[in-house]
Design an enzyme around this catalytic site. Structure first.
Site, PDB file in Angstrom:
ATOM      1  NE  ARG A 104      -3.849   0.630   1.937  1.00 49.13           N
ATOM      2  CZ  ARG A 104      -5.073   0.706   2.483  1.00 49.13           C
ATOM      3  NH1 ARG A 104      -5.277   1.446   3.556  1.00 49.13           N
ATOM      4  NH2 ARG A 104      -6.080   0.039   1.954  1.00 49.13           N
ATOM      5  CG  HIS A 131      -8.387  -0.009  -2.768  1.00 49.46           C
ATOM      6  ND1 HIS A 131      -7.626  -1.108  -2.412  1.00 49.46           N
ATOM      7  CD2 HIS A 131      -9.036   0.379  -1.625  1.00 49.46           C
ATOM      8  CE1 HIS A 131      -7.805  -1.364  -1.134  1.00 49.46           C
ATOM      9  NE2 HIS A 131      -8.655  -0.482  -0.629  1.00 49.46           N
ATOM     10  CD  GLN A 134     -12.885  -1.815  -0.693  1.00 49.95           C
ATOM     11  OE1 GLN A 134     -12.039  -1.648   0.165  1.00 49.95           O
ATOM     12  NE2 GLN A 134     -14.061  -2.350  -0.423  1.00 49.95           N
ATOM     13  CG  ASP A 220     -13.531   6.250  -0.919  1.00 50.21           C
ATOM     14  OD1 ASP A 220     -13.537   6.161   0.320  1.00 50.21           O
ATOM     15  OD2 ASP A 220     -12.494   6.077  -1.602  1.00 50.21           O
ATOM     16  CB  CYS A 260     -13.972   1.107   0.068  1.00 51.70           C
ATOM     17  SG  CYS A 260     -13.371   2.795   0.271  1.00 51.70           S
ATOM     18  NE  ARG A 288     -10.237  -5.323   0.603  1.00 51.92           N
ATOM     19  CZ  ARG A 288      -9.495  -4.308   1.065  1.00 51.92           C
ATOM     20  NH1 ARG A 288     -10.082  -3.291   1.638  1.00 51.92           N
ATOM     21  NH2 ARG A 288      -8.180  -4.320   0.927  1.00 51.92           N
TER      22      ARG A 288
HETATM   23  N1  NVA Z   1      -9.920   6.509  -1.376  1.00 53.98           N
HETATM   24  C1  NVA Z   1      -9.529   6.174  -0.033  1.00 53.98           C
HETATM   25  C2  NVA Z   1      -9.759   4.717   0.206  1.00 53.98           C
HETATM   26  C3  NVA Z   1      -9.381   4.235   1.583  1.00 53.98           C
HETATM   27  C4  NVA Z   1      -9.568   2.758   1.743  1.00 53.98           C
HETATM   28  C5  NVA Z   1      -8.068   6.546   0.192  1.00 53.98           C
HETATM   29  O1  NVA Z   1      -7.268   6.320  -0.728  1.00 53.98           O
HETATM   30  O2  NVA Z   1      -7.740   7.062   1.244  1.00 53.98           O
HETATM   31  N1   CP Z   2     -11.177  -0.167   2.545  1.00 51.76           N
HETATM   32  C1   CP Z   2      -9.917  -0.227   2.978  1.00 51.76           C
HETATM   33  O1   CP Z   2      -8.986  -0.496   2.224  1.00 51.76           O
HETATM   34  O2   CP Z   2      -9.770  -0.030   4.317  1.00 51.76           O
HETATM   35  P1   CP Z   2      -8.400   0.194   5.111  1.00 51.76           P
HETATM   36  O3   CP Z   2      -7.861   1.539   4.702  1.00 51.76           O
HETATM   37  O4   CP Z   2      -8.795   0.138   6.551  1.00 51.76           O
HETATM   38  O5   CP Z   2      -7.432  -0.898   4.749  1.00 51.76           O
END
Ligand code: NVA
Ligand code: CP
Length: 306
Positions: A104, A131, A134, A220, A260, A288
Site C-alpha cells: 500500500r 484499489h 477492494q 468514498d 469501502c 475483503r
Molecule cells: N480513497 C480512499 C480509500 C481508503 C480505503 C483513500 O485512498 O484514502
Molecule cells: N477499505 C480499505 O482499504 O480499508 P483500510 O484503509 O482500513 O485498509
C-alpha cells in the site's frame, strides 16, 4: 512459470476474475464451516504499508494465517523503506525472502517499479490511482446479493479517486456501466484510470441523475490519504455529493449501497443510508478476507480443481 502480479484490476482477465469469485465463495463456505484449509502452508506474505490501514492489513494477515501461511508487516516508519532505500533494491531483497508481497503506497509507479524487480507476485493494496482488492470484494459482494453484475449500472458519487478508477476498469472487463457524478474539477481522467475507452461510463453533473435506476450506489471519502492538504477546499466542493435517502429513492428499488470504509457519516453519506436496509457495507468489508484469500491462492498455486 511466469509471475502474475495484481497491480491494477485489468492485470487479470475476465475469466481469471470470474474464477476468483468462484474460489472466494468456496473458501468462504469452508471458513464458515470451520474447516481447516492450509494450501499455503510454509508460504510467507510480506505486507508493506506506507499509508494507514485497518481492513487491508487485517484481511491479508488473517487470510494468510487461515490459509496456513505467515504474514509479516513492514511500514515506512520502522524499516529502511522510509530512509530512502531505492524501491528497486527493496523489490530485489524482499522478494528473495518471501513468496508474495502486498504493497500500500502512494504513486502507482512505486508498485510497478517494485514488481519489475520482484521474484514473487506483487499485489496492490491501494495506491493513489487504484484499489483493485477492494473492487474484487465489492463485486463479489454484489454477486452474492444480486447475482451477475454484467449489464447492471453502478452509480459512483463523489471523488474520482483510486476506488472509482478501479470500478471503471472493472466495468470494462466485466461489461457493466458506471454513472459517475463528481463536483466540477474532480471529473474522471480516463488515462489516469487506465481505461481502454469511454463506453462503460457516463459522467453526470447532478448526482441524482447518476443514481437514477442504478443497481448499486457507492461512494468514498471526499479526501483520500495523501491529499489531506486539500481537505478544506474539498469539503466545500463536495458538499452536495452526499449520498442520502433521496438519491437512494431514485435508484432501482432493490439497489444496494456500498462504501469501502472508513466512512464519514454526514459527509459523503448520511447515517440513514450508511446504516439503512440497503447498505451492505459490513458484508463488503468481510468479503475483503475471502476475496483476497482466493487471490493469494491463485497467484501462488494457479487454478485448483476443488
Ligand atoms: N480513497 C480512499 C480509500 C481508503 C480505503 C483513500 O485512498 O484514502
Ligand atoms: N477499505 C480499505 O482499504 O480499508 P483500510 O484503509 O482500513 O485498509
Amino acid at each position: 512459470m511466469t509471475i502474475k502480479h495484481f497491480l491494477q484490476f485489468k492485470d487479470l482477465t475476465r475469466e481469471e476474475i470470474e474464477y476468483l469469485f468462484l474460489r472466494a465463495r468456496i473458501i468462504k463456505e469452508r471458513f464458515k464451516r470451520y474447516e481447516t484449509y492450509h494450501p499455503l502452508a510454509d508460504r510467507t506474505l510480506v505486507m508493506i504499508f506506507e499509508k494507514a490501514s485497518t481492513r487491508t492489513r487485517l484481511s491479508f494477515e488473517a487470510g494468510m494465517h487461515q490459509l496456513g501461511g505467515a504474514a509479516i508487516y513492514l511500514n515506512t516508519r520502522d524499516s529502511q523503506l522510509g530512509r530512502g532505500e531505492p524501491v528497486e533494491d527493496a523489490g530485489q531483497v524482499i522478494s528473495r525472502m518471501c513468496d508474495l508481497v502486498m504493497i500500500r503506497t502512494f504513486e502507482q509507479e512505486i508498485v510497478e517499479r517494485f514488481a519489475a524487480n520482484s521474484r514473487v507476485p506483487v499485489i496492490n493494496g491501494l495506491t493513489n490511482e487504484y484499489h483493485p482488492c477492494q473492487i474484487l470484494a465489492d463485486i463479489f459482494t454484489f454477486i452474492e446479493h444480486r447475482g451477475p453484475i454484467t449489464g447492471k449500472t453502478v452509480a459512483w458519487i463523489g471523488d474520482s479517486n483510486n476506488v472509482c478508477n478501479t470500478w471503471l476498469q472493472a466495468a470494462e472487463l466485466l461489461d457493466f456501466n458506471v454513472h459517475v457524478s463528481t463536483p466540477p474539477g474532480y471529473e474522471v481522467e480516463p488515462e489516469r484510470a487506465g481505461l481502454f475507452g469511454t463506453d462503460h461510463f457516463e459522467q453526470f453533473s447532478d448526482p441524482m441523475e447518476a443514481c437514477r435506476g442504478a443497481h448499486l450506489v457507492t461512494t468514498d471519502v471526499w479526501t483520500s490519504m495523501g491529499f489531506e492538504a486539500e481537505n478544506d477546499e474539498r469539503r466545500k466542493a463536495f458538499a452536495d455529493w452526499c449520498v442520502d435517502a433521496e438519491m437512494m429513492s431514485v435508484a432501482a428499488p432493490d439497489a444496494l449501497f456500498m462504501h469501502c470504509l472508513p466512512a464519514h457519516r454526514g459527509e459523503e453519506v448520511t447515517a440513514e443510508v450508511m446504516d439503512g436496509p440497503q447498505s451492505v457495507v459490513w458484508d463488503e468489508a468481510e468479503n475483503r478476507l475471502h476475496a483476497q484469500k482466493a487471490l493469494m491462492e491463485y497467484l501462488l498455486l494457479g487454478r485448483l480443481a476443488s
